[in-house]
Design a protein around this motif. Structure first.
Motif, mmCIF file in Angstrom:
data_model
loop_
_atom_site.group_PDB
_atom_site.id
_atom_site.type_symbol
_atom_site.label_atom_id
_atom_site.label_comp_id
_atom_site.label_asym_id
_atom_site.label_seq_id
_atom_site.Cartn_x
_atom_site.Cartn_y
_atom_site.Cartn_z
ATOM 1 N N UNK A 41 36.720 20.017 -43.043
ATOM 2 C CA UNK A 41 37.751 19.533 -42.120
ATOM 3 C C UNK A 41 37.552 18.041 -41.868
ATOM 4 N N UNK A 42 36.302 17.637 -41.674
ATOM 5 C CA UNK A 42 36.008 16.209 -41.478
ATOM 6 C C UNK A 42 36.384 15.392 -42.722
ATOM 7 N N UNK A 43 36.020 15.911 -43.899
ATOM 8 C CA UNK A 43 36.281 15.193 -45.145
ATOM 9 C C UNK A 43 37.781 15.040 -45.398
ATOM 10 N N UNK A 44 38.541 16.136 -45.292
ATOM 11 C CA UNK A 44 39.979 16.075 -45.552
ATOM 12 C C UNK A 44 40.711 15.264 -44.486
ATOM 13 N N UNK A 45 40.234 15.300 -43.247
ATOM 14 C CA UNK A 45 40.854 14.489 -42.194
ATOM 15 C C UNK A 45 40.685 13.005 -42.496
ATOM 16 N N UNK A 48 42.997 11.902 -45.188
ATOM 17 C CA UNK A 48 44.372 11.707 -44.718
ATOM 18 C C UNK A 48 44.522 10.505 -43.781
ATOM 19 N N UNK A 49 43.418 9.822 -43.477
ATOM 20 C CA UNK A 49 43.469 8.671 -42.582
ATOM 21 C C UNK A 49 43.457 9.046 -41.117
ATOM 22 N N UNK A 74 52.058 16.268 -37.956
ATOM 23 C CA UNK A 74 51.058 17.283 -37.624
ATOM 24 C C UNK A 74 51.166 18.451 -38.611
ATOM 25 N N UNK A 75 52.375 18.827 -38.975
ATOM 26 C CA UNK A 75 52.539 19.952 -39.900
ATOM 27 C C UNK A 75 51.990 19.616 -41.293
ATOM 28 N N UNK A 76 52.147 18.378 -41.744
ATOM 29 C CA UNK A 76 51.563 17.971 -43.022
ATOM 30 C C UNK A 76 50.041 18.017 -42.938
ATOM 31 N N UNK A 79 48.990 21.703 -42.902
ATOM 32 C CA UNK A 79 49.180 22.300 -44.222
ATOM 33 C C UNK A 79 48.096 21.881 -45.185
ATOM 34 N N UNK A 80 47.721 20.614 -45.154
ATOM 35 C CA UNK A 80 46.669 20.106 -46.030
ATOM 36 C C UNK A 80 45.314 20.703 -45.651
ATOM 37 N N UNK A 81 44.977 20.655 -44.382
ATOM 38 C CA UNK A 81 43.671 21.155 -43.936
ATOM 39 C C UNK A 81 43.537 22.649 -44.213
ATOM 40 N N UNK A 82 44.525 23.431 -43.802
ATOM 41 C CA UNK A 82 44.442 24.881 -43.997
ATOM 42 C C UNK A 82 44.462 25.237 -45.487
ATOM 43 N N UNK A 83 45.290 24.556 -46.263
ATOM 44 C CA UNK A 83 45.380 24.849 -47.689
ATOM 45 C C UNK A 83 44.110 24.498 -48.444
ATOM 46 N N UNK A 84 43.628 23.279 -48.256
ATOM 47 C CA UNK A 84 42.435 22.821 -48.987
ATOM 48 C C UNK A 84 41.186 23.609 -48.587
ATOM 49 N N UNK A 85 41.026 23.889 -47.279
ATOM 50 C CA UNK A 85 39.829 24.627 -46.855
ATOM 51 C C UNK A 85 39.877 26.083 -47.314
#
Length: 150
Positions: A41-45, A48-49, A74-76, A79-85
């Motif tokens: 979560x930290x890495x993907x956040x 995303x900047x 927020x939805x993007x 979607x990225x965090x939930x999908x990638x993790x």
């Protein structure tokens, strides 16, 4: 988290408190799975900047207080965090995918989001100390414990 952030053509303060849960709110975010989620979560956040002020991965849900730039919704972000993790956890623990109740979905469908404004300090304290409150509740009741090694 500083008061305002700056990009080339915008000065902003877009802070959110977001909460989401694993599918069926299974108590799976423990041990290695919980540490993997925290790290990813930290890495993907960062990718995303976004800037995390507080992150707390509990056994059956995740809290984050985060600053998301205006170019990201927020939805993007979710979607990225939930999908990638989800992809990463199923790759790291393939036996989870074999269980009939997971399918290809690790996370529950929705999430809670609240803008953080005047009550930012109160929300940050809540997220930071939520784990202590969970431990108190767990000592009072038995829950479904999931061992990803089984």
């Amino acid at each position: 988290m500083s008061k305002y952030k700056k990009q080339s053509h915008v000065i902003y303060k877009c802070d959110y408190h977001i909460v989401w849960v694993p599918k069926y709110r299974f108590r799976i975010l423990t041990g290695e799975v919980g540490m993997l989620m925290d790290k990813d979560i930290r890495m993907y956040s960062e990718w995303l900047g976004c800037e995390i002020a507080e992150l707390n991965v509990l056994v059956d849900h995740v809290h984050v207080v985060i600053s998301i730039p205006p170019k990201e919704s927020v939805s993007t972000y979710m979607g990225t965090i939930k999908g990638k993790t989800a992809i990463k956890v199923f790759k790291s623990y393939p036996m989870l995918k074999k269980r009939p109740y997971w399918g290809n979905h690790f996370w529950g469908r929705g999430y809670f989001v609240n803008t953080v404004g005047i009550n930012e300090d109160q929300i940050r304290r809540y997220v930071k100390y939520q784990k202590d409150e969970e431990r108190k509740e767990e000592s009072n009741q038995q829950g479904f414990d999931f061992d990803p090694g089984t």
